[in-house]
Enzyme design. Sequence first.
Site, PDB file in Angstrom:
ATOM      1  N   GLY A 185      61.764 -19.973  27.867  1.00  0.00           N
ATOM      2  CA  GLY A 185      61.952 -18.678  27.220  1.00  0.00           C
ATOM      3  C   GLY A 185      60.679 -17.851  27.264  1.00  0.00           C
ATOM      4  N   GLY A 233      60.811 -14.424  25.907  1.00  0.00           N
ATOM      5  CA  GLY A 233      61.270 -13.227  25.209  1.00  0.00           C
ATOM      6  C   GLY A 233      60.223 -12.860  24.172  1.00  0.00           C
ATOM      7  CE  LYS A 280      64.327 -17.726   9.162  1.00  0.00           C
ATOM      8  NZ  LYS A 280      64.126 -16.285   9.036  1.00  0.00           N
TER       9      LYS A 280
HETATM   10  P1  NAP Z   1      64.607 -13.570  23.026  1.00  0.00           P
HETATM   11  O1  NAP Z   1      63.648 -12.433  22.924  1.00  0.00           O
HETATM   12  O2  NAP Z   1      66.051 -13.261  23.201  1.00  0.00           O
HETATM   13  O3  NAP Z   1      64.116 -14.476  24.271  1.00  0.00           O
HETATM   14  C1  NAP Z   1      64.854 -15.545  24.780  1.00  0.00           C
HETATM   15  C2  NAP Z   1      64.215 -16.017  26.084  1.00  0.00           C
HETATM   16  O4  NAP Z   1      64.873 -17.200  26.511  1.00  0.00           O
HETATM   17  C3  NAP Z   1      64.314 -15.018  27.235  1.00  0.00           C
HETATM   18  O5  NAP Z   1      63.140 -15.021  27.990  1.00  0.00           O
HETATM   19  C4  NAP Z   1      65.480 -15.532  28.073  1.00  0.00           C
HETATM   20  O6  NAP Z   1      65.349 -15.273  29.454  1.00  0.00           O
HETATM   21  C5  NAP Z   1      65.369 -17.028  27.837  1.00  0.00           C
HETATM   22  N1  NAP Z   1      66.660 -17.711  27.892  1.00  0.00           N
HETATM   23  C6  NAP Z   1      67.690 -17.592  27.025  1.00  0.00           C
HETATM   24  N2  NAP Z   1      68.714 -18.372  27.402  1.00  0.00           N
HETATM   25  C7  NAP Z   1      68.319 -19.002  28.524  1.00  0.00           C
HETATM   26  C8  NAP Z   1      68.935 -19.927  29.397  1.00  0.00           C
HETATM   27  N3  NAP Z   1      70.173 -20.372  29.193  1.00  0.00           N
HETATM   28  N4  NAP Z   1      68.232 -20.372  30.451  1.00  0.00           N
HETATM   29  C9  NAP Z   1      66.978 -19.936  30.683  1.00  0.00           C
HETATM   30  N5  NAP Z   1      66.335 -19.061  29.889  1.00  0.00           N
HETATM   31  C10 NAP Z   1      67.004 -18.588  28.833  1.00  0.00           C
HETATM   32  O7  NAP Z   1      64.490 -14.528  21.782  1.00  0.00           O
HETATM   33  P2  NAP Z   1      63.275 -14.645  20.726  1.00  0.00           P
HETATM   34  O8  NAP Z   1      63.374 -13.548  19.747  1.00  0.00           O
HETATM   35  O9  NAP Z   1      62.003 -14.854  21.459  1.00  0.00           O
HETATM   36  O10 NAP Z   1      63.701 -15.981  19.937  1.00  0.00           O
HETATM   37  C11 NAP Z   1      63.547 -17.253  20.518  1.00  0.00           C
HETATM   38  C12 NAP Z   1      63.760 -18.331  19.455  1.00  0.00           C
HETATM   39  O11 NAP Z   1      62.779 -18.195  18.437  1.00  0.00           O
HETATM   40  C13 NAP Z   1      65.122 -18.290  18.728  1.00  0.00           C
HETATM   41  O12 NAP Z   1      65.520 -19.595  18.448  1.00  0.00           O
HETATM   42  C14 NAP Z   1      64.790 -17.549  17.447  1.00  0.00           C
HETATM   43  O13 NAP Z   1      65.669 -17.892  16.382  1.00  0.00           O
HETATM   44  C15 NAP Z   1      63.407 -18.085  17.161  1.00  0.00           C
HETATM   45  N6  NAP Z   1      62.580 -17.219  16.314  1.00  0.00           N
HETATM   46  C16 NAP Z   1      62.397 -15.920  16.665  1.00  0.00           C
HETATM   47  C17 NAP Z   1      61.588 -15.116  15.874  1.00  0.00           C
HETATM   48  C18 NAP Z   1      61.323 -13.679  16.248  1.00  0.00           C
HETATM   49  O14 NAP Z   1      60.541 -13.020  15.553  1.00  0.00           O
HETATM   50  N7  NAP Z   1      61.916 -13.156  17.318  1.00  0.00           N
HETATM   51  C19 NAP Z   1      60.990 -15.645  14.714  1.00  0.00           C
HETATM   52  C20 NAP Z   1      61.180 -16.996  14.384  1.00  0.00           C
HETATM   53  C21 NAP Z   1      61.983 -17.773  15.205  1.00  0.00           C
HETATM   54  P3  NAP Z   1      65.345 -13.763  30.027  1.00  0.00           P
HETATM   55  O15 NAP Z   1      64.076 -13.154  29.522  1.00  0.00           O
HETATM   56  O16 NAP Z   1      65.325 -13.913  31.512  1.00  0.00           O
HETATM   57  O17 NAP Z   1      66.571 -13.121  29.473  1.00  0.00           O
END
Ligand code: NAP
Length: 433
Positions: free
Chosen positions: A10, A12, A205
């Site tokens: 990931g 993102g 959580k």
């Molecule tokens: P995000 O921005 O949607 O990023 C997800 C990443 O994973 C993207 O790079 C995507 O690839 C990749 N991905 C998703 N499905 C995939 C698959 N099947 N195969 C390969 N790559 C895949 O998500 P995020 O906000 O970073 O969150 C990630 C995790 O952290 C989640 O579990 C979320 O609950 C947790 N979290 C997030 C935050 C926050 O502030 N965002 C805070 C605490 C916890 P592409 O880029 O190519 O689409």
Amino acid sequence: MKKVKIALMGLGNVGTGVWMILDSNKKEIMKRSGYDVEVAKILVRNKDKKRDVEVPEEIITTDFNDILEDDSIKIVIEVMGGIEPAKEYMLKCMDRNKHIVTANKMLIATEGDELFEKAHDKGVVFNYEASVAGGIPIIKGIEESLTANKIEEFYGIVNGTTNYILSKMQLERLNFDVALKQAQDMGYAEADPTSDIEGFDAQYKLAILSSLAFGTKVDVNNVYREGITKIESIDMKYAKKFDMVIKLLAIAKESNGKLELKVQPTMIPKEHPLANVYDSFNAIFIKGNAVGDLMFYGRGAGSLPTGSAVVGDIVAILRSNVDVANYSHIAQNDLWHREIQNISESHSKFYIRITVIDQPGVLGEITTILGKYNVSLRSVIQKGEENSKGQVTIVLFTHKTSEADVSSAIEELMNLKPVITIDNVIRIEDFKN
Ligand code: NAP
């Protein structure tokens, strides 16, 4: 300097933050971990997507096997989100003796057992600090720093989106829809905000934190959940009249030998530290029998705060010695069994807002029904002015009473002729037990 190879699944929001921290704080991380950390592979869905960071093209892959089959990769960071394929990938990596760091609260709360068991069986580290309250070190706080304590209770504002919305409603008198739209425009709320505003995110959580704090297995479905969609700015106004504010709280406490676990909009006194946690900030107020009251406060989400927790977990693995670590897990059979209270067994003070036809004796009829169910009143506000339909608002604040009794009373009130609607029922928490 020893070198260690890691992989990201990931890139993102969180993955980008992890990359940036590993890059900008490289020296500090080397000094503190004793390792030069190299990101050897990054798994994404779309190789051609424009990224916010410059990453060498050759390390980006869409093939999970590039990570799994590379035995030189010792630690895998799962920041993809979702249940599958994240779970399958982590299980497979642990089978190949790779340590795991994840931020995936939904997966841990709903299907974490299998992951913990695998980590225990394989003697690998499974760290998940970022899964609760982003940058706030609450998991290590409970697992390590507070391990001498019996945790008696905790109350958390663990969802930044809803705290932002409620803050806007309280401070700027916005109504819910407008505040939600602002949260979306600011990037705090997703296009589909259900998980945040209906309390699912906080429920995950709370399940994770209460498992740790009470040393038990908590089935997320046993955590009572209520979101914030029914809160109106008028409720904020009445709360203020009584020197209270409304927050979405994740509550965990012992009650008659059982655990009371609930996520709910809650009225709290305005002088309580949690009442002063605004915008997208998170906080967890926790009570240990030795340490007393503690409050953790900070950024519960976002690229860098969450990345901070993830990189902290990586360094913790490196410090514990990559090859021999068996770090933070309790075997599943070492856990205590704790019964979780059904919401109908719990006791609270309540705020009840009712719209009635303005006619003589209506208040008397209402109080008679409440009395029948042992619901006694602390105060009553009857809004003087009636609307064009001849209706007025009555607001009741009850003394501590049982949930079951309040539910029965409300059911009967709904059948009372002058009662038009029961507009809202909000629990009050005064932290006095
Ligand atoms: P995000 O921005 O949607 O990023 C997800 C990443 O994973 C993207 O790079 C995507 O690839 C990749 N991905 C998703 N499905 C995939 C698959 N099947 N195969 C390969 N790559 C895949 O998500 P995020 O906000 O970073 O969150 C990630 C995790 O952290 C989640 O579990 C979320 O609950 C947790 N979290 C997030 C935050 C926050 O502030 N965002 C805070 C605490 C916890 P592409 O880029 O190519 O689409």
